[in-house]
Design an enzyme around this catalytic site. Structure first.
Site, PDB file in Angstrom:
ATOM      1  N   ASN A   1     -78.625  41.559 -41.493  1.00  0.00           N
ATOM      2  CA  ASN A   1     -77.416  42.632 -41.620  1.00  0.00           C
ATOM      3  C   ASN A   1     -78.014  43.434 -43.084  1.00  0.00           C
ATOM      4  O   ASN A   1     -77.183  43.434 -43.836  1.00  0.00           O
ATOM      5  CB  ASN A   1     -76.215  41.790 -41.913  1.00  0.00           C
TER       6      ASN A   1
ATOM      7  N   HIS B   1     -78.733  46.090 -45.586  1.00  0.00           N
ATOM      8  CA  HIS B   1     -78.141  47.037 -45.953  1.00  0.00           C
ATOM      9  C   HIS B   1     -78.848  47.707 -47.246  1.00  0.00           C
ATOM     10  O   HIS B   1     -80.170  47.047 -47.628  1.00  0.00           O
ATOM     11  CB  HIS B   1     -76.536  46.862 -46.418  1.00  0.00           C
TER      12      HIS B   1
ATOM     13  N   HIS C   1     -80.601  45.129 -49.487  1.00  0.00           N
ATOM     14  CA  HIS C   1     -81.737  44.402 -49.083  1.00  0.00           C
ATOM     15  C   HIS C   1     -82.846  45.580 -49.511  1.00  0.00           C
ATOM     16  O   HIS C   1     -83.878  45.159 -49.762  1.00  0.00           O
ATOM     17  CB  HIS C   1     -81.646  44.097 -47.642  1.00  0.00           C
TER      18      HIS C   1
ATOM     19  N   GLN D   1     -76.768  26.395 -45.209  1.00  0.00           N
ATOM     20  CA  GLN D   1     -76.121  26.561 -46.499  1.00  0.00           C
ATOM     21  C   GLN D   1     -74.581  27.072 -46.213  1.00  0.00           C
ATOM     22  O   GLN D   1     -74.141  27.603 -47.340  1.00  0.00           O
ATOM     23  CB  GLN D   1     -76.876  27.517 -47.142  1.00  0.00           C
TER      24      GLN D   1
ATOM     25  N   GLY E   1     -81.971  39.363 -55.323  1.00  0.00           N
ATOM     26  CA  GLY E   1     -81.058  40.231 -55.849  1.00  0.00           C
ATOM     27  C   GLY E   1     -80.205  39.494 -56.917  1.00  0.00           C
ATOM     28  O   GLY E   1     -79.655  38.422 -56.680  1.00  0.00           O
TER      29      GLY E   1
ATOM     30  N   GLN F   1     -77.657  32.105 -57.609  1.00  0.00           N
ATOM     31  CA  GLN F   1     -78.781  31.634 -56.517  1.00  0.00           C
ATOM     32  C   GLN F   1     -80.275  31.917 -57.430  1.00  0.00           C
ATOM     33  O   GLN F   1     -81.142  31.231 -57.254  1.00  0.00           O
ATOM     34  CB  GLN F   1     -78.853  32.414 -55.367  1.00  0.00           C
TER      35      GLN F   1
ATOM     36  N   VAL G   1     -77.048  46.567 -56.038  1.00  0.00           N
ATOM     37  CA  VAL G   1     -76.668  48.101 -55.505  1.00  0.00           C
ATOM     38  C   VAL G   1     -75.106  48.090 -55.086  1.00  0.00           C
ATOM     39  O   VAL G   1     -74.639  47.111 -54.398  1.00  0.00           O
ATOM     40  CB  VAL G   1     -77.528  48.262 -54.219  1.00  0.00           C
TER      41      VAL G   1
ATOM     42  N   LEU H   1     -72.739  45.902 -52.797  1.00  0.00           N
ATOM     43  CA  LEU H   1     -72.949  45.856 -51.289  1.00  0.00           C
ATOM     44  C   LEU H   1     -73.157  44.432 -50.727  1.00  0.00           C
ATOM     45  O   LEU H   1     -73.778  43.594 -51.562  1.00  0.00           O
ATOM     46  CB  LEU H   1     -74.158  46.788 -50.899  1.00  0.00           C
TER      47      LEU H   1
ATOM     48  N   ARG I   1     -70.635  40.830 -46.301  1.00  0.00           N
ATOM     49  CA  ARG I   1     -69.315  40.640 -45.777  1.00  0.00           C
ATOM     50  C   ARG I   1     -68.229  41.577 -45.853  1.00  0.00           C
ATOM     51  O   ARG I   1     -67.159  41.635 -45.577  1.00  0.00           O
ATOM     52  CB  ARG I   1     -68.837  39.354 -46.405  1.00  0.00           C
TER      53      ARG I   1
HETATM   54  O1  PAF Z   1     -79.470  35.575 -50.373  1.00  0.00           O
HETATM   55  C1  PAF Z   1     -79.386  35.132 -49.190  1.00  0.00           C
HETATM   56  O2  PAF Z   1     -79.311  36.155 -48.154  1.00  0.00           O
HETATM   57  C2  PAF Z   1     -79.876  33.574 -48.704  1.00  0.00           C
HETATM   58  O3  PAF Z   1     -79.309  33.036 -49.396  1.00  0.00           O
HETATM   59  C3  PAF Z   1     -81.343  33.431 -48.743  1.00  0.00           C
HETATM   60  C4  PAF Z   1     -81.901  33.327 -50.080  1.00  0.00           C
HETATM   61  C5  PAF Z   1     -81.876  34.333 -47.547  1.00  0.00           C
HETATM   62  C6  PAF Z   1     -81.576  31.882 -48.166  1.00  0.00           C
HETATM   63  O4  PAF Z   1     -80.976  31.665 -46.582  1.00  0.00           O
END
Ligand code: PAF
Length: 277
Positions: A28, A30, A33, A57, A143, A149, A172, A180, A183
């Protein structure tokens, strides 16, 4: 741009590459990313963006099934930017048998997001380790939007002696300040108008701190109460030291406000770094 689904194929393709950057995503795609991919392109000749919605997760009752899957569109955006390879394993390729080995993250993963999403960072650390093993990159971009994370992944690579440089990217935002996120598409029009308030509230905390206020707990409480008055269901708004995400001392100069709250049925997270001179 190449699309690769198998780890063996990916390894064969990358075996002669000198420097590879990995951008892990759940798709997804945006502009947030794309900014990670852009950073990757500046730092390495080969960028591998991974797309895998990682069941591990997501907790029970979370939005794994609803998580937006927009593969064709994602590939178009990535290709237009010059991304080299999309690695998109399916569930069987990533978890060929029930996964029984996990990366168990330290205490920091039990706080904040970890408190409201038990097991979340265990799932993130496990899949990121597997993706790193598959891609074997020299660097990876994450990010700051997912601040906790990022901190945990940094610690993971240090503690497991992974020879991978972790590069962070600024969040961003839309014009009105909303970070952004995949969700955001679940917000109703009315909720979308309300959503930037989390960021505004954090900016209020920053102004107060830069004006000399150090009553962190009172500020956290007032911020949570303000959001609640506007209909948010607040998990936390806290002020922490950037390093280690521990409670700050009064003379701490590198701070971060972290928040998570739900509007309607959409849970949003955001954060704001504050550097006191
Ligand atoms: O940040 C994310 O999109 C996810 O937590 C990741 C790092 C791709 C792991 O699934």
């Amino acid at each position: 741009m190449q699309v690769i689904r198998k780890i063996s194929e990916l390894r064969a393709r990358l075996s002669s590459e000198s420097r590879v950057c990995c951008v892990p995503t759940m798709g997804n795609i945006h502009d947030g990313h794309l900014s990670l991919v852009r950073i990757g392109k500046e730092r390495a000749p080969t960028v591998v963006t991974t797309i895998f919605v990682n069941r591990l997760q997501f907790g029970q009752g979370e939005d794994f099934e609803q998580y937006p899957r927009t593969f064709e569109d994602d590939c178009e955006k990535l290709e237009a930017l010059g991304n080299d390879i999309v690695f998109c394993p399916n569930e069987e390729e990533m978890y060929p048998e029930p996964q029984v080995f996990f990366i168990d993250p330290p205490k920091v993963a039990k706080r904040l997001e970890g408190r409201f999403r038990p097991g979340h960072f265990r799932g993130v650390c496990t899949v990121v380790s597997k993706l790193f093993n598959a891609v074997q990159p020299q660097l990876a971009v994450f990010g700051k939007k997912d601040y906790q994370q990022l901190a945990i992944i940094r610690e993971l690579t240090e503690q497991l002696c992974l020879p991978i440089e972790i590069v962070s990217a600024e969040t961003v935002r839309a014009e009105d300040g909303l970070a952004l996120s995949s969700r955001n598409r679940f917000l109703s029009d009315e909720e979308r108008k309300e959503a930037p308030r989390m960021r505004d509230t954090m900016n209020g905390i920053r102004s107060a701190i830069l004006d000399g206020d150090r009553k962190y707990v009172a500020m956290e409480y007032a911020a949570g109460a303000r959001l609640a008055r506007y209909g948010w269901n607040v998990d936390y708004v806290v002020i922490r030291a950037q390093k280690g995400l521990r409670r700050p001392t009064e003379d701490e100069t590198k701070l971060v406000v972290l928040g998570a709250a739900t509007l309607g049925s959409t849970r949003l997270i955001d954060n704001l770094e504050i550097n006191v001179d």
